[in-house]
Design a protein around this motif. Sequence first.
Motif, PDB file in Angstrom:
ATOM      1  N   GLU A  59       0.812  -1.221   0.000  1.00 21.94           N
ATOM      2  CA  GLU A  59       0.000   0.000   0.000  1.00 21.94           C
ATOM      3  C   GLU A  59       0.844   1.270   0.000  1.00 21.94           C
ATOM      4  O   GLU A  59       0.467   2.270  -0.598  1.00 21.94           O
ATOM      5  CB  GLU A  59      -0.933   0.030   1.223  1.00 21.94           C
ATOM      6  CG  GLU A  59      -1.986  -1.048   1.232  1.00 21.94           C
ATOM      7  CD  GLU A  59      -1.505  -2.300   1.948  1.00 21.94           C
ATOM      8  OE1 GLU A  59      -0.339  -2.354   2.430  1.00 21.94           O
ATOM      9  OE2 GLU A  59      -2.285  -3.256   2.016  1.00 21.94           O
ATOM     10  N   GLN A 114      -8.701  -1.106  -2.962  1.00 24.13           N
ATOM     11  CA  GLN A 114      -8.350  -2.193  -2.062  1.00 24.13           C
ATOM     12  C   GLN A 114      -7.241  -3.025  -2.696  1.00 24.13           C
ATOM     13  O   GLN A 114      -7.321  -3.354  -3.886  1.00 24.13           O
ATOM     14  CB  GLN A 114      -9.596  -3.041  -1.802  1.00 24.13           C
ATOM     15  CG  GLN A 114      -9.373  -4.253  -0.963  1.00 24.13           C
ATOM     16  CD  GLN A 114     -10.637  -5.088  -0.855  1.00 24.13           C
ATOM     17  OE1 GLN A 114     -11.601  -4.896  -1.595  1.00 24.13           O
ATOM     18  NE2 GLN A 114     -10.634  -6.031   0.049  1.00 24.13           N
ATOM     19  N   LYS A 116      -5.494  -6.620  -2.547  1.00 22.94           N
ATOM     20  CA  LYS A 116      -5.727  -7.954  -2.010  1.00 22.94           C
ATOM     21  C   LYS A 116      -5.086  -8.988  -2.934  1.00 22.94           C
ATOM     22  O   LYS A 116      -5.381  -9.005  -4.129  1.00 22.94           O
ATOM     23  CB  LYS A 116      -7.231  -8.207  -1.892  1.00 22.94           C
ATOM     24  CG  LYS A 116      -7.596  -9.530  -1.282  1.00 22.94           C
ATOM     25  CD  LYS A 116      -9.106  -9.652  -1.164  1.00 22.94           C
ATOM     26  CE  LYS A 116      -9.468 -10.985  -0.558  1.00 22.94           C
ATOM     27  NZ  LYS A 116     -10.914 -11.167  -0.497  1.00 22.94           N
ATOM     28  N   ASN A 117      -4.229  -9.814  -2.388  1.00 28.73           N
ATOM     29  CA  ASN A 117      -3.571 -10.898  -3.129  1.00 28.73           C
ATOM     30  C   ASN A 117      -2.846 -10.409  -4.379  1.00 28.73           C
ATOM     31  O   ASN A 117      -2.895 -11.035  -5.433  1.00 28.73           O
ATOM     32  CB  ASN A 117      -4.572 -11.991  -3.513  1.00 28.73           C
ATOM     33  CG  ASN A 117      -5.185 -12.666  -2.305  1.00 28.73           C
ATOM     34  OD1 ASN A 117      -4.554 -12.751  -1.250  1.00 28.73           O
ATOM     35  ND2 ASN A 117      -6.405 -13.125  -2.440  1.00 28.73           N
TER      36      ASN A 117
END
Length: 160
Positions: A59, A114, A116-117
């Motif tokens: 992030e 977001q 994610k993975n």
Amino acid sequence: MRHVDFSPLYRSTVGFDRLFTMLDSLGQPDQAQTYPPYNIERTGENTYRITMAVAGFDEKELSIEARAHVLHVKGEKSEDEAASKSEFLHRGIAKRAFERRFQLADHVEVQSAQLKNGLLHIDLLRSIPEAMKPRRIAIAAEPVDTPKTIEAQISEPQLN
């Protein structure tokens, strides 16, 4: 490749400058930018999602900015001290910075992002203002009047 001249349209239209600029830019190559790969999907009537494969980024190394109808997604990999001490025999995982730009239509807003993975999901919403939404106009029927009769005076025959 043909070039289309939009200058006659500039003279007879008002407020479509952005549209003509976008059409002009479609003819120019995007420097064959292929990294990182991404998908654009429609998830509902007015919702969209951009999914980018950003494996290896966290992030803090990603930034998303929306301004003037353009969505900028930028990734800059920070240097690992442990990785700089090691010697690579083969380096197949990309560790390069990237910047992607997406043109957004009017009234499209970024709702959320977001990670994610290894996939960055950016959710978009098109919110059309009430003044621009189609509205039904009621048609008033003409009131029904009583039938008009033609009145005439009928004179009685005179008797002599």
